[in-house]
Design an enzyme around this catalytic site. Structure first.
Site, mmCIF file in Angstrom:
data_model
loop_
_atom_site.group_PDB
_atom_site.id
_atom_site.type_symbol
_atom_site.label_atom_id
_atom_site.label_comp_id
_atom_site.label_asym_id
_atom_site.label_seq_id
_atom_site.Cartn_x
_atom_site.Cartn_y
_atom_site.Cartn_z
ATOM 1 N N THR A 1 0.810 -1.210 0.000
ATOM 2 C CA THR A 1 0.000 0.000 0.000
ATOM 3 C C THR A 1 0.848 1.267 0.000
ATOM 4 O OG1 THR A 1 -1.567 1.281 1.357
ATOM 5 C CG2 THR A 1 -0.088 -0.189 2.520
ATOM 6 N N TYR B 1 -2.448 0.388 9.782
ATOM 7 C CA TYR B 1 -2.516 -0.371 8.528
ATOM 8 C C TYR B 1 -1.201 -0.280 7.763
ATOM 9 C CZ TYR B 1 -3.952 -1.271 3.656
ATOM 10 O OH TYR B 1 -4.039 -1.735 2.370
#
Length: 310
Positions: free
Chosen positions: A122, A147
């Site tokens: 990501t 995250y």
């Protein structure tokens, strides 16, 4: 090949499985429906080259049994908590669903001599860079969300397992990915809010948050095009060169839903929530030089997605 798709019932995973099946591969899907849905894979129920296991990847004995039974050749790892807001108040969600899933899969690959891996990372590993273009090899990795931290930790595990076990690994650092089968995110939220109450639209932050939005079909095309890599870790940013603001997304959603004059109310602040990166841009030269580029701009991806989900 026979491939295993971890998190295959999710938004991106289900589209990837469609492409893998279309290319002629056998697909083994493992998902516990933490975020994925049965609806996403319902169309594959009668596909003879598709096998589904409703299992938690964090359970090592069960996962080991699947590897022993199926004898897969390539693992596509998309199992994670992809809703950053959901883990803001509970970091253990990321430890279990994003970091631990990576370790369990890598350990099964080691035990069963599986040598090929795709990992969905990501843009969140870069952290807040105030809109400057981030590059794979030169930008410091300073995640600000749980995250992003769990994904960066996963990349470190993959680096070690790759070196120790002679793996061939492809890592893509995703931007905001959108398209049919969305389960969360700004477009999903705006459409739902306006269906529930079309009298106004509440927008988190100041509406000036601006990020690249990439259509899932472009992403899957990139995975399929780049999946055969040499031994070691091959890492790319993947995305689009343009960005779309949150306010512009709201305007596109209203336009596509046939709503006019909808008042927008903003909660204020640069980011929508703590851990949100409000402005983001990629340096995409590396993947462009590899021969891949997106078909849709960010605005086009947003418009196309809204048409598909309303």
């Amino acid at each position: 090949m026979k491939v295993l798709v971890a998190g295959g019932a999710g938004f991106i995973g289900s589209h990837l499985m469609d492409a893998l099946l279309q290319e002629g591969h056998e697909v083994v899907c493992v998902d516990n429906f933490f975020i994925g849905t049965k609806q996403n894979i319902a169309h594959l129920a009668n596909e003879p080259r598709f096998t589904f296991y409703e299992q938690d990847i964090c359970e090592p004995d069960t996962l080991d049994d699947i590897f022993a039974r199926e004898k897969v050749e390539y693992v596509f790892h998309l199992a994670a908590n992809s809703d950053i807001q959901a883990s803001a108040s509970d970091p253990s969600i990321e430890y279990r669903n994003t970091y631990t899933t990576t370790f369990r899969l890598l350990e099964c690959m080691r035990r069963h001599q599986v040598k090929k891996l795709f990992f969905a990372s990501t843009s969140a590993v870069y952290g807040e860079k105030m809109g400057s273009e981030v590059a794979e090899d030169t930008t410091p990795l300073e995640p600000i969300s749980y995250y992003g931290a769990a994904k960066l930790g996963s990349e470190a595990l993959i680096s070690a397992f790759s070196y120790m076990n002679d793996l061939s690994v492809l890592i893509f650092r995703f931007p905001n990915v959108i398209g049919p089968r969305l389960t969360h995110g700004v477009i999903f939220d705006f459409v739902k809010r306006l269906k529930d109450d079309p009298s106004h639209l509440r927008i988190l932050g100041d509406g000036m948050q601006s990020k690249p939005y990439m259509h899932v079909h472009d992403l899957v095309n990139g995975i399929m095009q780049c999946k055969d890599v040499p031994q070691g870790v091959t890492l790319y940013n993947i995305g689009v060169e343009t960005q779309t603001s949150v306010t512009r997304i709201a305007e596109i959603v209203c336009e596509k839903m046939g709503l006019s004059g909808i008042p927008f109310s903003y909660t204020g602040g640069r980011g929508g929530w703590k851990g949100d990166v409000p402005v983001f841009a990629y340096d995409l030269r590396k993947i462009h030089q590899a021969g891949w580029s997106a078909a849709y701009t960010s605005d086009e991806a947003v418009a196309h997605t809204v048409e598909q989900v309303i």
